[in-house]
Design an enzyme around this catalytic site. Structure first.
Site, PDB file in Angstrom:
ATOM      1  N   TYR A  71       0.838  -1.211   0.000  1.00  0.00           N
ATOM      2  CA  TYR A  71       0.000   0.000   0.000  1.00  0.00           C
ATOM      3  C   TYR A  71       0.867   1.254   0.000  1.00  0.00           C
ATOM      4  O   TYR A  71       0.605   2.205  -0.727  1.00  0.00           O
ATOM      5  CB  TYR A  71      -0.934   0.008   1.220  1.00  0.00           C
ATOM      6  CG  TYR A  71      -1.942   1.132   1.140  1.00  0.00           C
ATOM      7  CD1 TYR A  71      -3.194   0.921   0.564  1.00  0.00           C
ATOM      8  CD2 TYR A  71      -1.640   2.410   1.616  1.00  0.00           C
ATOM      9  CE1 TYR A  71      -4.114   1.950   0.447  1.00  0.00           C
ATOM     10  CE2 TYR A  71      -2.559   3.448   1.507  1.00  0.00           C
ATOM     11  CZ  TYR A  71      -3.794   3.209   0.927  1.00  0.00           C
ATOM     12  OH  TYR A  71      -4.694   4.233   0.812  1.00  0.00           O
ATOM     13  N   PHE A 123      -5.903  21.242 -24.362  1.00  0.00           N
ATOM     14  CA  PHE A 123      -6.584  20.028 -24.814  1.00  0.00           C
ATOM     15  C   PHE A 123      -7.980  19.989 -24.151  1.00  0.00           C
ATOM     16  O   PHE A 123      -8.176  20.578 -23.099  1.00  0.00           O
ATOM     17  CB  PHE A 123      -5.759  18.776 -24.487  1.00  0.00           C
ATOM     18  CG  PHE A 123      -6.426  17.534 -24.994  1.00  0.00           C
ATOM     19  CD1 PHE A 123      -6.578  17.341 -26.359  1.00  0.00           C
ATOM     20  CD2 PHE A 123      -6.962  16.589 -24.132  1.00  0.00           C
ATOM     21  CE1 PHE A 123      -7.250  16.231 -26.848  1.00  0.00           C
ATOM     22  CE2 PHE A 123      -7.634  15.481 -24.613  1.00  0.00           C
ATOM     23  CZ  PHE A 123      -7.775  15.297 -25.974  1.00  0.00           C
ATOM     24  N   ASP A 124      -8.942  19.279 -24.778  1.00  0.00           N
ATOM     25  CA  ASP A 124     -10.355  19.255 -24.301  1.00  0.00           C
ATOM     26  C   ASP A 124     -10.495  18.974 -22.810  1.00  0.00           C
ATOM     27  O   ASP A 124     -11.286  19.611 -22.130  1.00  0.00           O
ATOM     28  CB  ASP A 124     -11.189  18.137 -24.945  1.00  0.00           C
ATOM     29  CG  ASP A 124     -10.935  17.911 -26.389  1.00  0.00           C
ATOM     30  OD1 ASP A 124      -9.889  18.337 -26.904  1.00  0.00           O
ATOM     31  OD2 ASP A 124     -11.803  17.286 -27.011  1.00  0.00           O
ATOM     32  N   ASP A 214       1.997  20.541 -20.287  1.00  0.00           N
ATOM     33  CA  ASP A 214       1.159  19.358 -20.500  1.00  0.00           C
ATOM     34  C   ASP A 214       1.981  18.468 -21.439  1.00  0.00           C
ATOM     35  O   ASP A 214       2.036  18.695 -22.647  1.00  0.00           O
ATOM     36  CB  ASP A 214      -0.173  19.791 -21.122  1.00  0.00           C
ATOM     37  CG  ASP A 214      -1.059  18.604 -21.489  1.00  0.00           C
ATOM     38  OD1 ASP A 214      -0.594  17.453 -21.390  1.00  0.00           O
ATOM     39  OD2 ASP A 214      -2.218  18.829 -21.895  1.00  0.00           O
ATOM     40  N   ALA A 216       2.198  15.184 -22.441  1.00  0.00           N
ATOM     41  CA  ALA A 216       1.797  13.847 -22.908  1.00  0.00           C
ATOM     42  C   ALA A 216       2.710  13.325 -24.031  1.00  0.00           C
ATOM     43  O   ALA A 216       3.093  12.165 -24.044  1.00  0.00           O
ATOM     44  CB  ALA A 216       0.347  13.882 -23.383  1.00  0.00           C
ATOM     45  N   LYS A 257       0.370   8.148 -23.602  1.00  0.00           N
ATOM     46  CA  LYS A 257       0.894   8.504 -24.920  1.00  0.00           C
ATOM     47  C   LYS A 257       2.376   8.101 -24.996  1.00  0.00           C
ATOM     48  O   LYS A 257       2.693   6.940 -25.142  1.00  0.00           O
ATOM     49  CB  LYS A 257       0.695  10.005 -25.183  1.00  0.00           C
ATOM     50  CG  LYS A 257      -0.737  10.371 -25.545  1.00  0.00           C
ATOM     51  CD  LYS A 257      -1.604  10.549 -24.350  1.00  0.00           C
ATOM     52  CE  LYS A 257      -2.991  11.050 -24.692  1.00  0.00           C
ATOM     53  NZ  LYS A 257      -3.860  11.096 -23.498  1.00  0.00           N
ATOM     54  N   HIS A 449     -20.365  14.167 -28.712  1.00  0.00           N
ATOM     55  CA  HIS A 449     -19.818  13.228 -29.700  1.00  0.00           C
ATOM     56  C   HIS A 449     -19.675  11.812 -29.163  1.00  0.00           C
ATOM     57  O   HIS A 449     -19.696  10.858 -29.922  1.00  0.00           O
ATOM     58  CB  HIS A 449     -18.477  13.740 -30.229  1.00  0.00           C
ATOM     59  CG  HIS A 449     -17.496  14.079 -29.150  1.00  0.00           C
ATOM     60  ND1 HIS A 449     -17.616  15.185 -28.357  1.00  0.00           N
ATOM     61  CD2 HIS A 449     -16.388  13.443 -28.731  1.00  0.00           C
ATOM     62  CE1 HIS A 449     -16.601  15.219 -27.504  1.00  0.00           C
ATOM     63  NE2 HIS A 449     -15.852  14.170 -27.711  1.00  0.00           N
TER      64      HIS A 449
END
Ligand code: P71
Length: 458
Positions: A71, A123-124, A214, A216, A257, A449
């Protein structure tokens, strides 16, 4: 263009099956012409996303068996911490289950209602996390980054003047951090130059603002710097990455990614006080700080993936592989976003299907045609994803760009798979006038979407 040689060989295979045309027609109809609703087993080649869909290396899989599932204080956490320190230069790390969880923790801790957060293009999920707390996400990408046809080596760059203007207009006390998305996914996977990272960092320092990356697709960005920016041709990817992050106060990473894992993410930063604050929310929402929503084995796969991706032969192949598909499509006369980005090929559906107006979703019409023609899943990034009703006039506002993204999972598809995709595009090109527009028959209140249902218009 010659197909690039894969710098790996295949040890495990997963069968894929192409359903016949009648079955594909039935499946897409049953899915309400929404590819998110297709079962993955009905798909032959899946280019929906490069996120969490990569193939892990034998070294990563071997690392999974060394998972320490304690843990608190598992050894894989310390391995990841050391790796992040060595690659990114940050002392503090908070693992999260994926990128958006890192965004949630970062923005809930650092930002408040009414704040402003500039980026090149958010990004979204970043934008959604910022807006969820009542703050404002501002895009400050250079003008060149918004023109799909314009060639520019670093179309992901932030415009320093736009940033200065945001700081002047809204006041630095209302800007908890400045963000930079590398590579710039929403702008076509375009890279940010070292010069730009440095310049944005200097502006942040001048105003005592924190800069977060960010990250990624950090390694793909570093490889573009090596290829395109003066003074970096002889530097290692490791050295370029180290320099990129030396200008930032921290970063958040969706490890799905470039870290080439199926699940995982983290925040890494310099500031120990901020780390303490972030840790409190991490414990509440993700888990104890040495696992943060992941199993020990997942942490190990991330640590090893971060090293794998720095190999230059891999990155060379990766960028050439994406370019190979892009060039085949472009040579067939299908309009694509240029220059070619790192992780995906973007088709300009508005230009390709001028007979379908944006109110009838040309990007989605092409997406449906790709599945029908060849069992290929791609994703619409256009009016289905972004069109919004003006609350005052009730009129629909359509996005500037109507794109279809073909994202390429890492180490998964061979060049012959990509040739098959390009051949399908050629067949669609030859009958493109027969493609039909769509109308919505079900629409959820937000992020439509993912679950919307449509019908074809005759
Ligand atoms: C992509 C994704 C994954 C995705 C997300 C939402 C809808 C469909 C697909 C995710 C990113 C990203 C950047 C730059 C943060 C995240 C969130 N991209 N920053 O491109 O590209 O990370 O998915 O691990 O939560 O398909 P997460």
């Amino acid at each position: 263009m010659k197909s690039p040689i894969e710098p790996f060989r295949i040890k495990v295979v997963e069968p894929v099956k192409l359903l016949d045309r009648a079955e594909r027609n039935r499946m897409i109809r049953e899915a309400g012409f929404n590819v998110f609703k297709l079962p993955a087993e009905a798909i032959f080649i899946d280019l929906l996303t490069d996120s969490g869909t990569s193939a892990m290396s034998d070294n990563q899989w071997a690392g999974m068996m060394t998972g320490d599932e304690s843990y608190a204080g598992c050894r894989n956490f310390y391995h990841l911490k050391e790796t992040v320190k060595d690659i990114f230069g940050f002392d503090f790390i908070l693992p999260t289950h994926q990128g958006r969880a890192a965004e949630n923790i970062l923005f809930h801790t650092m930002a408040k209602k009414g704040d402003f957060i500039p980026s090149n293009i958010h990004f979204d999920t970043t934008r959604a996390n910022i807006e969820f707390i009542g703050a404002v996400a501002l895009d400050c990408v250079i003008d060149e980054g918004l023109d799909p046809e314009l060639e520019h080596p670093f179309k992901g760059n932030m415009d320093p003047q736009k940033l200065e203007k945001v700081i002047e207009e809204h006041g630095k006390e209302n800007i908890p951090l400045v963000a930079l998305t590398i590579t710039n996914n929403s702008g076509g996977g375009q890279p940010v130059s070292m010069q730009n990272i440095k310049e944005i960092s200097q502006i942040c320092k001048k105003h005592q603002l924190k800069l977060f990356i960010d990250a990624a697709r950090f390694a793909e960005n570093a490889y573009f710097i090596k290829l395109r920016e003066e003074g970096y041709a002889d530097k290692t990817i490791h050295a370029i990455v180290k320099e990129m992050f030396s200008y930032a106060d921290g970063c958040w990473v969706s490890a799905k990614k470039d870290a080439m894992v199926n699940i995982g993410g983290f925040i890494a930063l310099k500031d120990g006080d901020l780390f303490q604050k972030l840790q409190n929310l991490l414990i509440l929402q993700e888990g104890f700080p040495t696992y943060g929503g992941l199993a020990g084995r997942d942490l190990e796969a991330v640590a090893r993936g971060l090293r794998d991706v720095l190999h230059e032969d891999y990155l060379k192949y990766r960028i050439q592989h994406t370019a190979y598909l892009a060039n085949l499509i472009s040579e067939a006369g299908v309009p694509i976003v240029k220059p070619i980005g790192g992780h995906a090929v973007y088709i300009d559906a508005k230009k390709f299907l001028p007979h379908i107006p944006q109110s009838k979703f040309p990007g989605q019409a092409l997406t449906v045609a790709m599945y029908r023609e060849a069992g290929i899943r791609v994703v619409e990034i256009g009016s289905l994803m972004f069109a919004a009703k003006d609350p005052e006039t009730g009129q629909w506002k359509y996005p500037e760009l109507e794109l279809v993204r073909l994202a390429i999972p890492r180490r998964v598809y061979t060049s012959s798979h990509l040739e098959y995709v390009a051949e399908a595009m050629v067949k669609i090109r030859d009958k493109k006038e027969s493609l039909k527009g769509l109308k919505l028959v079900y629409e959820p209140p937000f992020l439509r979407h993912f679950t919307a249902e449509m019908e074809e218009i005759d």
